[in-house]
Design an enzyme around this catalytic site. Structure first.
Site, PDB file in Angstrom:
ATOM      1  N   MET A   1      38.278  39.384  37.025  1.00 39.21           N
ATOM      2  CA  MET A   1      37.600  39.681  38.084  1.00 39.21           C
ATOM      3  C   MET A   1      36.534  40.012  38.116  1.00 39.21           C
ATOM      4  O   MET A   1      35.837  40.750  37.365  1.00 39.21           O
ATOM      5  CB  MET A   1      38.364  40.915  38.271  1.00 39.21           C
ATOM      6  CG  MET A   1      38.563  41.921  39.858  1.00 39.21           C
ATOM      7  SD  MET A   1      38.950  43.191  40.271  1.00 39.21           S
ATOM      8  CE  MET A   1      38.797  44.829  38.778  1.00 39.21           C
ATOM      9  N   CYS A   2      35.760  39.346  38.671  1.00 37.85           N
ATOM     10  CA  CYS A   2      34.332  39.830  39.097  1.00 37.85           C
ATOM     11  C   CYS A   2      33.683  40.045  40.816  1.00 37.85           C
ATOM     12  O   CYS A   2      34.113  39.972  41.494  1.00 37.85           O
ATOM     13  CB  CYS A   2      33.070  38.413  38.332  1.00 37.85           C
ATOM     14  SG  CYS A   2      34.198  37.925  36.720  1.00 37.85           S
ATOM     15  N   GLY A   3      32.868  39.891  40.542  1.00 35.92           N
ATOM     16  CA  GLY A   3      32.671  40.407  42.250  1.00 35.92           C
ATOM     17  C   GLY A   3      30.478  40.008  42.260  1.00 35.92           C
ATOM     18  O   GLY A   3      29.939  39.424  41.295  1.00 35.92           O
ATOM     19  N   ARG A  32      34.035  45.701  39.370  1.00 34.52           N
ATOM     20  CA  ARG A  32      34.859  44.884  39.355  1.00 34.52           C
ATOM     21  C   ARG A  32      34.331  43.854  38.171  1.00 34.52           C
ATOM     22  O   ARG A  32      34.911  42.998  37.798  1.00 34.52           O
ATOM     23  CB  ARG A  32      34.845  43.927  40.728  1.00 34.52           C
ATOM     24  CG  ARG A  32      34.919  44.327  42.132  1.00 34.52           C
ATOM     25  CD  ARG A  32      34.844  42.729  43.339  1.00 34.52           C
ATOM     26  NE  ARG A  32      36.025  41.928  42.800  1.00 34.52           N
ATOM     27  CZ  ARG A  32      37.078  41.829  43.124  1.00 34.52           C
ATOM     28  NH1 ARG A  32      37.810  42.693  43.683  1.00 34.52           N
ATOM     29  NH2 ARG A  32      37.511  40.540  42.740  1.00 34.52           N
TER      30      ARG A  32
END
Length: 299
Positions: A1-3, A32
């Protein structure tokens, strides 16, 4: 999960506020991706000049490079240091000489980005802290992209942080995971490209570089990626004059966009956009799967 966040300004009166708006968006995405962050800002440029963004070990005194860089450039080199990074402005015709000089006098310093307008910064740490370290809130420009990383496929390092540069004035941030990045990396190495991390996102960036070397436009390279890249991904790509968005055909990673007469914005979640001016009157939508979106100031 990244933003992921991105902001493209249509209204020139907002340009002094670009960094502050982008910093706010990046800070909202901390949960995130709390392990590292990075961003690219497209500011003012000068005809015949290039900006090289350098990264050095903590404590690097970039001003100590002044005389050697001046000699290699044949002119006074502007150096603007920001924490572990510095942006140097050089004559475009002297790029090779400058890179050669840097390799000789400061082998621990890495060139992380190059362009007429692009400045690229990334570091390990909480994204809001990274933004403060580099003074993102004080930067001006026409557009920018940013990324907060939660490492799932490679180590937490500055090298592994996004954005990854895909060429002059061009870089990429990625949310997702590629399943065929190892085999694709081997193919790209045979083509002569090199890699500094095990990050699958670096492979995606190199893939775009490879396609464009073969004559593709950025849009065509992104279209080809839908066939050649396996996995799930959302890409946001910055260029000298604009930025583009692409989601994979399944589009399982979250994404939302907002557009007004003054800007276009991208966020992995709506809350990253909630603080933007006049957001309550923006057109809000979810970008469609397998569709390339692009906004360009040159159009």
């Amino acid at each position: 999960m990244c933003g992921i966040v991105g902001l493209f300004l249509k209204d020139a009166s907002l340009e002094p506020e670009l960094g502050a708006m982008l910093a706010g968006m990046l800070g909202v995405m901390c949960d995130r991706g709390p392990d590292s962050a990075g961003f690219a800002v497209y500011g003012a440029g000068e005809t015949g000049q290039l900006k090289l963004t350098l990264r050095g070990p903590a404590g690097t005194v970039f001003s100590g490079l002044q005389s050697a860089l001046d000699e290699a450039a044949g002119a006074r080199v502007a150096i603007v240091a920001r924490d572990t990074h510095a942006v140097i402005t050089i004559p475009a015709t002297r790029e090779f000489a400058i890179r050669t000089a840097l390799a000789q006098i400061a082998p621990d310093i890495t060139v992380v980005g190059v362009g007429a307008r692009m400045e690229l910064y990334k570091e390990v740490g909480l994204p809001s802290d990274v933004a403060i370290r580099f003074g993102l809130d004080r930067m001006a420009g026409t557009h920018g992209i940013g990324h907060t990383r939660m490492a799932t496929e490679s180590a937490v390092t500055t090298d592994g942080a996004h954005p990854f540069s895909t060429g002059t004035d061009q870089c990429l941030v990625h949310n997702g995971s590629l399943s065929n990045h190892a085999s694709l990396r081997r193919d790209l190495v045979r083509e002569g490209l090199s890699f500094s991390t095990d990050n699958d996102s670096e492979v995606a960036a190199a893939y775009l570089t490879s396609r464009m070397r073969e004559g593709d436009s950025l849009g065509e390279a992104l279209e080809h990626s839908l066939k050649d890249l396996d996995g799930f991904y959302t890409f946001v790509v910055g260029t000298e004059t604009g930025f583009g968005v692409l989601r994979d055909p399944i589009a399982c990673k979250p994404a939302v966009m907002a557009e007004t007469d003054r800007y276009v914005a991208f966020g992995s979640e709506y809350r990253a956009l909630a603080g933007l001016p006049d957001i309550e009157h923006a057109r809000i939508w979810e970008p469609e799967p397998a569709r390339v979106y692009f906004w360009d100031r040159a159009a």
